[in-house]
Scaffold this active site. Structure first.
Site, PDB file in Angstrom:
ATOM      1  CG  HIS A   1      46.618  46.967  39.865  1.00 17.17           C
ATOM      2  ND1 HIS A   1      46.151  47.983  40.670  1.00 17.17           N
ATOM      3  CD2 HIS A   1      45.759  45.932  40.016  1.00 17.17           C
ATOM      4  CE1 HIS A   1      45.065  47.581  41.299  1.00 17.17           C
ATOM      5  NE2 HIS A   1      44.801  46.339  40.917  1.00 17.17           N
TER       6      HIS A   1
ATOM      7  NE  ARG B   1      35.951  37.165  45.456  1.00 17.56           N
ATOM      8  CZ  ARG B   1      34.664  36.978  45.161  1.00 17.56           C
ATOM      9  NH1 ARG B   1      33.891  36.292  45.954  1.00 17.56           N
ATOM     10  NH2 ARG B   1      34.163  37.499  44.054  1.00 17.56           N
TER      11      ARG B   1
ATOM     12  CG  HIS C   1      37.493  48.311  43.253  1.00 15.29           C
ATOM     13  ND1 HIS C   1      38.046  48.687  42.038  1.00 15.29           N
ATOM     14  CD2 HIS C   1      38.310  47.356  43.759  1.00 15.29           C
ATOM     15  CE1 HIS C   1      39.138  47.975  41.814  1.00 15.29           C
ATOM     16  NE2 HIS C   1      39.324  47.163  42.836  1.00 15.29           N
TER      17      HIS C   1
ATOM     18  NE  ARG D   1      46.806  41.594  35.537  1.00 14.08           N
ATOM     19  CZ  ARG D   1      46.148  42.122  36.558  1.00 14.08           C
ATOM     20  NH1 ARG D   1      46.559  43.245  37.099  1.00 14.08           N
ATOM     21  NH2 ARG D   1      45.062  41.547  37.031  1.00 14.08           N
TER      22      ARG D   1
ATOM     23  CG  ASN E   1      47.526  34.044  39.481  1.00 17.33           C
ATOM     24  OD1 ASN E   1      47.434  34.731  40.490  1.00 17.33           O
ATOM     25  ND2 ASN E   1      48.257  34.422  38.444  1.00 17.33           N
TER      26      ASN E   1
END
Length: 711
Positions: A593, A409, A439, A565, A49
């Protein structure tokens, strides 16, 4: 004079908020109640991350600082350079926490006979083996280089480990570089010593003196650089003469590998004299050079390390195994394609399996009544049955259209490869828009039967990725609602025509109509004052207009509950602004998610699921979709998820007015939302196998049953 928003105390900087999120990931690695191998995995996730954060966010700010020194962040009032300084200051203690957590995990793993050994700890047999391994396996593939007037400094790829050595020869100093070959394993295990290993970079560091044997090695360290990876395909104007979009992305991926260094990581302290080589060669400051004393600079090995333990021991150090279950709304063996023609179906990943959706595409590929299949793809697994089934549909004469986003990405090359495979099979490929990433997660199957045209539409919150569907929490609606199907058809037609201004009856579509509708839904609750209610679950909040509307809602007395989140630029509980807002974050076994938006209560409730977070990039610069939920049964299931999240007392962290996060107070009967959802999925699957009729949803009923209560 009107105060700027950042001066009013209810917003915070997005980068610092993200670092708080990654600190919550690190907290899972520090948590002794988390199984030991899972703690190691959280350390690896924290590390990857942080790598991506530097590549993208720090890289972007570095560019901004160079081209627009006076640009001000609208939520903190800081310039790009000021944000960078705050980031460097905030990251340094995270390295110290990671080192401490890694040391603790490593010490405990040693007690389980899984030992990372330093060269100095090896016995005579181990020393002999490593020496032999270096000479016969490693040395033949090494490419050392010195840097002097005849040997220019080479380009170093980002996140590739290197050994740097400060060398002396006849009173002259020079730099020696030794990349760790990608062909070598990350860990070298000792024969006859199960679970004992030496990291490959430690071996190279030890034998650097042999590699540079004609020099005196004054200092040496393992290091790697992180490069700016925030390539923007729209930075250049490409005409038709420059080929198609796929070629353009391949060019930009090559460019990414050579961009500026934004971070240098070392695995041991070095002198300031040696450090000057890094500052000069990479054009970085001391603030951009980070020291990791204990934790390795790359930790991808964490996910396979447990394989070196006996199965029983590995199981004891890992999360209990969980297999995604048969969906509660779909009896085993029943066709999802046929079931969706009768009622709306919700799939909830990873608690329920993605397999029925994949089988729906496979069935559609061979169904003589299916006319066409149209789908948007953002990320796919390396091995994707979905692609096989779409190719089979095209080869069976179906009209298959795939809108694939090549700019997802770090998945750009994977998507390029899949687009070529789909095109070869006869699928129509669309690449989206110059200035907007697509997206959205939507699939439309059109059938022609005796009753006429029928639409089966799937809208989801997550990617069609078979690997992450077992790791990320997402929801997926499959419906034969005619109006939603007609909207989906219009959406794909508009995408094919390059039209972002399309009008839709039921779907909310960014960038044209999503944000305005979301703000209007909030206005409806504001008009109700204290009777208003907003409940939102999503991943990140940065959109300043949404933030301001939520502040207005709080000031009007609307109760606003958010389960966020990651990034949250709105601070709750700030007097005069956000007293009626609460924000909870859950970081656990699965990556949260799903995006679920609820406005109002009871009969007046409006509910949506969406691919979009409430970030400016999603609301204004991407093609996103939010879909209304009409079915009471599906709504009840979504409320099950939200109810579990709201009542979590194990993994939940509550955002405070000062931007920090706190655990909820301890309770006699702790509740872990993800554990409850796993239990519910297993319970429903068992009921379903015993009784084909689908069980009634509802958390209250499930919890009463679980704890022996009465309905």
């Amino acid at each position: 004079m009107t105060q700027a928003i950042w001066e009013q105390g209810y917003t915070q900087n997005r980068e610092l908020s993200w670092l708080q999120f990654n600190a919550r990931v690190l907290a899972e690695a520090e948590d002794e109640s988390v199984p030991l191998l899972e703690r190691l995995k959280f350390l690896s996730i924290f590390t990857s991350n942080l790598d991506e954060f530097f590549m993208i966010r720090v890289g972007s700010l570095d560019d901004m600082a160079a081209v627009d020194k006076n640009h001000i962040d609208n939520k903190s009032g800081m310039t790009a350079r000021e944000q960078l300084r705050r980031i460097y200051t905030a990251v340094e203690p995270l390295y110290e926490r990671r080192d401490a957590a890694f040391s603790d995990v490593e010490r405990r793993l040693r007690g389980e006979s899984l030992c990372r050994l330093h060269i100095s700890e090896l016995d005579a047999a181990g020393q002999k083996y490593i020496k032999h391994y270096f000479k016969n396996v490693m040395a033949p593939v090494l490419s050392p280089q010195i840097v002097d007037s005849h040997h220019p400094f080479p380009h170093l790829e980002g996140k590739v480990l290197h050994i740097a050595a400060l060398l002396a020869h006849k009173k002259n100093e020079r730099l020696g570089l030794l990349p760790v070959p990608a062909s070598l394993p990350a860990l070298v295990f000792l024969p006859g010593q199960p679970g004992q290993y030496v990291p490959v970079e430690d071996i190279l560091l030890e034998y650097a003196d042999h590699v540079f044997e004609m020099y005196d090695v004054l200092e040496k360290t393992v290091f790697c650089v992180t490069r700016n990876a925030d390539i923007n395909p729209d930075d250049e104007t490409f005409g038709a003469e420059e080929g198609d979009f796929r070629k353009r992305m391949e060019k930009l991926l090559r460019q990414r590998r050579r961009m500026a260094v934004v971070r240098v990581e070392l695995n041991r302290p070095i002198s300031d004299h040696f450090k000057e080589y890094f500052r000069t060669r990479f054009e970085v400051t001391d603030a951009q050079i980070f020291l990791s004393r204990r934790a390795p600079l790359k930790m991808a090995y964490a996910f396979s390390l447990g394989e070196h333990l006996p199965e029983k021991q590995r199981a004891a150090l890992s999360d209990p195994p969980f297999t995604p279950q048969q969906p509660g709304m779909l009896p085993a063996g029943q066709s999802l394609l046929k079931a969706a023609l009768k009622k709306d179906i919700l799939l909830s990943y990873p608690y329920e399996t993605m397999e029925p959706f994949l089988q729906m595409i496979r069935e559609a590929a061979g169904d003589p009544h299916v006319v066409s299949i149209r789908i948007t793809i953002y990320r796919l697994a390396r091995k994707a049955k979905l692609v096989e089934y779409l190719c089979a549909a095209a080869e069976n004469g179906k009209d298959v259209t795939v809108l694939i986003e090549l700019r997802a990405r770090f998945d750009e090359q994977n998507n390029i490869d899949w687009s070529e495979r789909l095109e070869e099979a006869g699928c129509k490929i669309i690449y989206g828009f110059e200035d907007y990433k697509v997206h959205s997660k939507i699939c439309l199957i059109t059938r022609q039967d005796r009753a006429g045209l029928r639409y089966i539409t799937q809208v989801g919150t997550g990617n069609y990725n078979e690997k992450t569907a077992a790791q990320y929490t997402d929801v997926s609606l499959i419906t034969s609602n005619e109006h939603i199907g007609m909207d989906a058809g219009a959406f794909f037609n508009n995408m094919a025509l390059g039209n972002l201004e399309g009008k839709y009856e039921r779907l909310l579509v960014a960038p044209n109509s999503f944000k305005d509708h979301i703000l209007a839904l909030m206005d409806e609750q504001i008009a109700k004052g204290g009777e208003g209610y907003i409940l939102l679950k999503f991943n990140s909040l940065t959109d300043i207009d949404v933030i301001e509307k939520l502040r207005q809602a709080s000031c009007a007395g609307v109760r606003v509950e958010m389960i966020v989140r990651g990034i949250c630029c709105l601070l709750p509980g700030v007097k005069g602004h956000t007293e009626n807002v609460s924000v909870t974050s859950i970081v656990g076994r699965f990556l949260e998610h799903s995006r679920i938006f609820v406005f109002g209560r009871g009969a007046d409730e409006k509910m949506y699921i969406s691919s979009a977070d409430l970030m400016t990039r999603n609301t204004e610069r991407r093609v996103e979709i939010a879909c209304p939920i009409d079915s009471q049964e599906v709504r009840a299931r979504l409320h099950d998820i939200l109810y579990a999240m709201q009542h979590d007392t194990v993994k939940a962290r509550v955002l405070q007015p000062d931007g920090t996060y706190c655990k909820k107070p301890a309770v006699p009967d702790p509740v872990c939302a993800q554990a409850l959802l796993m239990q519910q999925a297993i319970s429903e699957a068992h009921q379903q196998s015993a009784n084909p009729a689908p069980p009634a949803p509802g958390w209250k009923k499930f919890l009463h049953h679980l704890f022996g209560g009465e309905d």
